[in-house]
Write an enzyme that holds these catalytic residues in place. Structure first.
Site, PDB file in Angstrom:
ATOM      1  N   HIS A  37       0.766  -1.251  -0.065  1.00  0.00           N
ATOM      2  CA  HIS A  37       0.374   0.036  -0.103  1.00  0.00           C
ATOM      3  C   HIS A  37       0.720   1.300   0.091  1.00  0.00           C
ATOM      4  O   HIS A  37       0.559   2.156  -0.611  1.00  0.00           O
ATOM      5  CB  HIS A  37      -1.064   0.042   1.316  1.00  0.00           C
ATOM      6  CG  HIS A  37      -1.818  -1.032   1.300  1.00  0.00           C
ATOM      7  ND1 HIS A  37      -1.800  -2.084   2.322  1.00  0.00           N
ATOM      8  CD2 HIS A  37      -3.064  -1.318   0.718  1.00  0.00           C
ATOM      9  CE1 HIS A  37      -2.659  -2.789   2.242  1.00  0.00           C
ATOM     10  NE2 HIS A  37      -3.515  -2.548   1.207  1.00  0.00           N
ATOM     11  N   SER A 185       0.326  -8.768   1.725  1.00  0.00           N
ATOM     12  CA  SER A 185      -0.982  -8.906   1.738  1.00  0.00           C
ATOM     13  C   SER A 185      -1.462  -8.696   3.209  1.00  0.00           C
ATOM     14  O   SER A 185      -0.839  -9.084   4.286  1.00  0.00           O
ATOM     15  CB  SER A 185      -1.368 -10.319   1.275  1.00  0.00           C
ATOM     16  OG  SER A 185      -2.834 -10.324   1.435  1.00  0.00           O
ATOM     17  N   SER A 186      -2.810  -7.953   3.464  1.00  0.00           N
ATOM     18  CA  SER A 186      -3.326  -7.728   4.591  1.00  0.00           C
ATOM     19  C   SER A 186      -3.623  -9.123   5.147  1.00  0.00           C
ATOM     20  O   SER A 186      -3.636  -9.261   6.342  1.00  0.00           O
ATOM     21  CB  SER A 186      -4.463  -6.822   4.519  1.00  0.00           C
ATOM     22  OG  SER A 186      -4.096  -5.788   3.870  1.00  0.00           O
TER      23      SER A 186
HETATM   24  P1  AMP Z   1      -6.097  -3.983  -0.801  1.00  0.00           P
HETATM   25  O1  AMP Z   1      -6.295  -3.277   0.386  1.00  0.00           O
HETATM   26  O2  AMP Z   1      -5.727  -5.343  -0.495  1.00  0.00           O
HETATM   27  O3  AMP Z   1      -7.549  -4.100  -1.717  1.00  0.00           O
HETATM   28  O4  AMP Z   1      -5.244  -3.365  -1.907  1.00  0.00           O
HETATM   29  C1  AMP Z   1      -5.194  -2.082  -2.264  1.00  0.00           C
HETATM   30  C2  AMP Z   1      -4.097  -1.673  -3.338  1.00  0.00           C
HETATM   31  O5  AMP Z   1      -3.025  -2.203  -2.906  1.00  0.00           O
HETATM   32  C3  AMP Z   1      -4.619  -2.582  -4.737  1.00  0.00           C
HETATM   33  O6  AMP Z   1      -4.592  -1.765  -5.804  1.00  0.00           O
HETATM   34  C4  AMP Z   1      -3.618  -3.786  -4.319  1.00  0.00           C
HETATM   35  O7  AMP Z   1      -3.182  -4.294  -5.842  1.00  0.00           O
HETATM   36  C5  AMP Z   1      -2.431  -2.883  -3.873  1.00  0.00           C
HETATM   37  N1  AMP Z   1      -1.649  -4.093  -3.186  1.00  0.00           N
HETATM   38  C6  AMP Z   1      -1.936  -4.853  -2.203  1.00  0.00           C
HETATM   39  N2  AMP Z   1      -0.584  -5.659  -2.106  1.00  0.00           N
HETATM   40  C7  AMP Z   1       0.218  -5.268  -2.778  1.00  0.00           C
HETATM   41  C8  AMP Z   1       1.567  -5.751  -2.994  1.00  0.00           C
HETATM   42  N3  AMP Z   1       2.108  -6.490  -2.250  1.00  0.00           N
HETATM   43  N4  AMP Z   1       2.480  -4.890  -3.801  1.00  0.00           N
HETATM   44  C9  AMP Z   1       1.907  -3.932  -4.379  1.00  0.00           C
HETATM   45  N5  AMP Z   1       0.415  -3.487  -4.392  1.00  0.00           N
HETATM   46  C10 AMP Z   1      -0.206  -4.104  -3.689  1.00  0.00           C
END
Ligand code: AMP
Length: 282
Positions: A37, A185-186
């Site tokens: 993020h 990843s969260s």
């Molecule tokens: P999320 O909060 O998981 O929905 O992710 C929000 C944004 O962060 C999305 O565009 C994801 O693709 C991006 N994102 C999540 N994990 C990663 C990562 N490890 N590397 C780069 N971007 C990420």
């Protein structure tokens, strides 16, 4: 930095920045920030005058039996982390702000949503496209930042923007990984100690795919078989799909050429993890 919950207020604040001729960058997220993020926020900070991060755990993209209730949340920590990167606004609406009852309008991107994660998560990408379309209306940004970690999501958003004439540039950022290769990843917080170790096999299988392709392998079947072989060496990892698809249509390919996505999803304990690599095959 300001935390804004009302869509109307958010739109009028962004309108003021735009009226001053400022470039606005948007980073849509579900919160519980990690370095992935943060990399998106930094990219947005470098390229725009005003940076808005949306933080909304979107019920519409979770299926029945998925982890909507358990999804990790920590607003205070997220606010600190975003503040550290120089984010201007966090847009953090309530569910009722985003989905007034009865809620009846959805965005459906066809075709590219059917395979990969779409097959196991019916309705997921409808929820994603709908919430991102809403965010683009509430926060009329010049640029919006997405991670390649969620590669199918990137294609869905790019196609929606193209098909529905959204006036926003989609910026795609590389996947940020832990030192041992596990994609941030969260949901990694769901992993126990042994599961966390086993989860490194996801990226190891993608590295193996890359090696094979670099070594001249051009059969998708041979690549996915080798990846599955590696994953099967980890009893704690239960693969859901291991596929090679073309980047444009996300359709399975037999012969590897051009821009291809090697993608997989697997259950490790109660976590469902995804990862991928994008390869340009000569
Ligand atoms: P999320 O909060 O998981 O929905 O992710 C929000 C944004 O962060 C999305 O565009 C994801 O693709 C991006 N994102 C999540 N994990 C990663 C990562 N490890 N590397 C780069 N971007 C990420």
């Amino acid at each position: 930095m300001r935390v804004v919950t009302s869509p109307q207020e958010m739109r009028s604040l962004v309108g003021e920045h735009r009226a001053r001729g400022e470039a606005v960058g948007l980073v849509p997220t579900m919160g519980f920030f990690h370095a992935g993020h943060i990399s998106l926020m930094r990219a947005a900070r470098e390229e725009n005058d005003c940076v808005v991060v949306s933080l909304f755990v979107n019920p519409a993209q979770f299926g029945p039996g998925e982890d909507l209730r358990d999804y990790p949340r920590d607003l205070a920590r997220d606010v600190k982390m975003a503040g550290g990167v120089g984010v201007d606004y966090i847009f953090h609406p309530g569910v009722e702000d985003m989905y007034p009852r009865p809620y009846l309008s959805y965005v459906e991107v066809e075709g590219i949503t059917e395979g990969l994660c779409g097959a196991a998560r019916p309705g997921h990408f409808r929820g994603v496209a709908t919430v991102v379309a809403k965010l683009f209306h509430i926060i009329p940004a010049h640029r919006a930042y997405f991670g390649l970690k969620d590669a199918q999501q990137v294609r869905v958003i790019q196609k929606m923007v193209e098909d529905l004439n959204f006036d926003v540039e989609i910026v795609v950022c590389p996947t940020v990984r832990e030192e041992d290769g596990l994609a941030m990843s969260s949901r990694n917080i769901y992993l126990g100690e042994e599961e966390r170790k086993a989860a490194t096999s996801l990226y190891r299988s993608l590295q193996l795919a890359e090696q094979l392709v670099r070594g001249g392998e051009r059969s998708a079947g041979a690549v996915t078989a080798a990846m599955r072989g590696l994953l099967e060496g980890e009893p704690l990892v239960r693969p859901e799909y291991v596929e090679v698809v073309d980047w444009q249509e996300l359709r399975p390919v037999e012969r590897l050429e051009g821009r291809i996505l090697v993608a997989l999803a697997a259950r490790v304990g109660r976590a469902r993890l995804i990862d991928n690599i994008l390869l340009d095959v000569p």
